[in-house]
Structures are given as structure tokens and as C-alpha cells.
Design a protein around this motif. Structure first.
Motif, PDB file in Angstrom:
ATOM      1  N   TYR A   1      45.901  42.731  34.375  1.00 37.16           N
ATOM      2  CA  TYR A   1      44.867  41.881  34.965  1.00 37.16           C
ATOM      3  C   TYR A   1      43.613  42.728  35.041  1.00 37.16           C
ATOM      4  O   TYR A   1      43.608  43.781  35.675  1.00 37.16           O
ATOM      5  N   LYS A   2      42.564  42.274  34.383  1.00 38.01           N
ATOM      6  CA  LYS A   2      41.313  43.029  34.343  1.00 38.01           C
ATOM      7  C   LYS A   2      40.126  42.129  34.662  1.00 38.01           C
ATOM      8  O   LYS A   2      39.112  42.171  33.998  1.00 38.01           O
ATOM      9  N   GLY A   3      40.283  41.301  35.684  1.00 40.06           N
ATOM     10  CA  GLY A   3      39.190  40.420  36.092  1.00 40.06           C
ATOM     11  C   GLY A   3      38.148  41.184  36.884  1.00 40.06           C
ATOM     12  O   GLY A   3      38.436  42.199  37.505  1.00 40.06           O
ATOM     13  N   THR A   4      36.928  40.697  36.845  1.00 40.48           N
ATOM     14  CA  THR A   4      35.840  41.306  37.608  1.00 40.48           C
ATOM     15  C   THR A   4      34.976  40.206  38.200  1.00 40.48           C
ATOM     16  O   THR A   4      35.064  39.051  37.807  1.00 40.48           O
ATOM     17  N   GLY A   5      34.149  40.574  39.109  1.00 36.46           N
ATOM     18  CA  GLY A   5      33.186  39.661  39.716  1.00 36.46           C
ATOM     19  C   GLY A   5      32.134  40.488  40.413  1.00 36.46           C
ATOM     20  O   GLY A   5      32.124  41.711  40.305  1.00 36.46           O
ATOM     21  N   ASN A   6      31.251  39.819  41.114  1.00 32.83           N
ATOM     22  CA  ASN A   6      30.248  40.553  41.871  1.00 32.83           C
ATOM     23  C   ASN A   6      30.957  41.480  42.863  1.00 32.83           C
ATOM     24  O   ASN A   6      30.557  42.611  43.066  1.00 32.83           O
ATOM     25  N   ILE A   7      32.021  40.964  43.464  1.00 31.24           N
ATOM     26  CA  ILE A   7      32.927  41.775  44.270  1.00 31.24           C
ATOM     27  C   ILE A   7      34.262  41.757  43.527  1.00 31.24           C
ATOM     28  O   ILE A   7      34.745  40.699  43.142  1.00 31.24           O
ATOM     29  N   THR A   8      34.844  42.916  43.316  1.00 33.14           N
ATOM     30  CA  THR A   8      36.098  43.022  42.567  1.00 33.14           C
ATOM     31  C   THR A   8      37.160  43.688  43.425  1.00 33.14           C
ATOM     32  O   THR A   8      36.892  44.695  44.081  1.00 33.14           O
ATOM     33  N   PHE A   9      38.352  43.076  43.422  1.00 31.80           N
ATOM     34  CA  PHE A   9      39.508  43.709  44.062  1.00 31.80           C
ATOM     35  C   PHE A   9      40.189  44.605  43.037  1.00 31.80           C
ATOM     36  O   PHE A   9      40.315  44.233  41.866  1.00 31.80           O
ATOM     37  N   VAL A  10      40.634  45.771  43.504  1.00 31.83           N
ATOM     38  CA  VAL A  10      41.363  46.702  42.643  1.00 31.83           C
ATOM     39  C   VAL A  10      42.655  47.071  43.370  1.00 31.83           C
ATOM     40  O   VAL A  10      42.630  47.496  44.519  1.00 31.83           O
ATOM     41  N   LEU A  11      43.772  46.897  42.662  1.00 32.78           N
ATOM     42  CA  LEU A  11      45.077  47.324  43.171  1.00 32.78           C
ATOM     43  C   LEU A  11      45.547  48.439  42.261  1.00 32.78           C
ATOM     44  O   LEU A  11      45.616  48.265  41.043  1.00 32.78           O
ATOM     45  N   THR A  12      45.832  49.604  42.839  1.00 31.29           N
ATOM     46  CA  THR A  12      46.309  50.756  42.080  1.00 31.29           C
ATOM     47  C   THR A  12      47.662  51.173  42.633  1.00 31.29           C
ATOM     48  O   THR A  12      47.810  51.352  43.841  1.00 31.29           O
TER      49      THR A  12
END
Length: 172
Positions: free
Chosen positions: A118-129
Motif C-alpha cells: 500500500y503506497k497511498g499518499t495525501g496531504n496528510i499521509t499515514f505510515v505504518l512501519t
């Protein structure tokens, strides 16, 4: 004057000394090599095999400000903030239940998301690592609506872990 008997005796002493020195220097070299190897070989412990960290963050926009939480296998939760490329600043850190951390890990692994991208982005992006000793998994998605756009495989898990992490915040 050097007689044959004295020469023979001195030769014997000389060769004995050489033999003694060569054996000790070889032994010393062998010991040195053994110690060097022993120092470089680190036993794999259970905690190294089972160690992991889960980081949940969001950010972006004009400022590049990122906020996040890191949760590790020992149950330590760290709340942090990072502005652009500057090193993160720890807001708070607390020790929680390591068993709960491992439950979240198991649920994440069993969700099937490890095989997806999943490599979605937006003005604000959630990242799960999700980091284990030999691999790092990263998923991103548009964070405009909070966790509502989290990947379907982990949507419930994401809400539960974020609730747990936020509830771990130290009381003032």
C-alpha cells in the motif's frame, strides 16, 4: 676457544629457545585469533529473534511535520514528533505490557498484509512501519480521514492499536 662440545651444547640451547619461542608465539597467535573470533560471533538470543517494532505516524502538508508512536517487542511506547528532516523529538515514553505488544504483532502478521503493498499518499499521509531484525515493511495511505482509509486487512487492528497506544500516555 669454542670446542665441539660447547658448540653442540650452545646449539642445543639455541634451537630449544627457538622451538620454545615459536610454539609460544603460535599459541599466542592462535589464542588471539580465537579471542577475535569469539568477540565477533554473537549468539542469537531469543529476544533478538523475537524483537520487532511497530511505528504508526502521520504527517505531511506544508510544514512536513510528522507525529508518531513507536511500539516495540518489550512493550515500550514512544510518542515522538519530527519536523521535516530534523531528528525526531521524544514527547513521552512509557513501558507497557510486552504480552500486549506481541498480541498486536501476531494479529498484524496473521492479517495477511505482509504480502501486500500500500503506497497511498495525501496531504496528510499515514505510515505504518513494521520492523523485524532482517526486514522492514512499510505501508502508506491517505490520512485525511484518520484511520478510516487504513488498508481493509488491518483497519480494525489499526484502530485497536492506536487506541491502546494513546491510552498508554502517562497521566500528568
Amino acid at each position: 676457544m669454542l670446542t665441539f662440545k660447547k658448540f653442540k651444547f650452545l646449539s642445543l640451547i639455541f634451537f630449544s629457545l627457538l622451538l620454545f619461542l615459536s610454539q609460544n608465539s603460535c599459541k599466542s597467535k592462535q589464542d588471539e585469533i580465537k579471542q577475535s573470533l569469539a568477540g565477533s560471533i554473537k549468539p542469537v538470543s531469543e529476544t533478538q529473534i523475537d524483537s520487532f517494532s511497530i511505528t504508526i505516524s502521520n504527517g505531511g502538508g506544508f510544514t512536513g511535520l510528522k507525529n508518531g508512536y513507536t511500539f516495540n517487542s518489550s512493550g515500550i511506547v514512544k510518542r515522538w514528533r519530527q519536523i521535516s528532516l530534523v531528528k525526531d523529538t521524544t514527547i513521552w515514553k512509557v513501558k507497557t505490557d510486552g504480552i500486549k505488544a506481541n498480541q498486536f504483532r501476531t494479529q498484524l502478521v496473521n492479517s495477511g498484509i505482509l504480502n501486500k503493498k500500500y503506497k497511498g499518499t495525501g496531504n496528510i499521509t499515514f505510515v505504518l512501519t513494521y520492523k523485524v531484525p532482517d526486514t522492514t515493511y512499510i505501508w502508506t495511505w491517505d490520512g485525511a480521514n484518520g484511520g478510516k482509509k487504513a488498508p481493509i486487512e488491518i483497519r480494525d487492528w489499526f484502530n485497536k492499536i492506536t487506541d491502546f497506544i494513546i491510552s498508554a500516555r502517562p497521566k500528568k
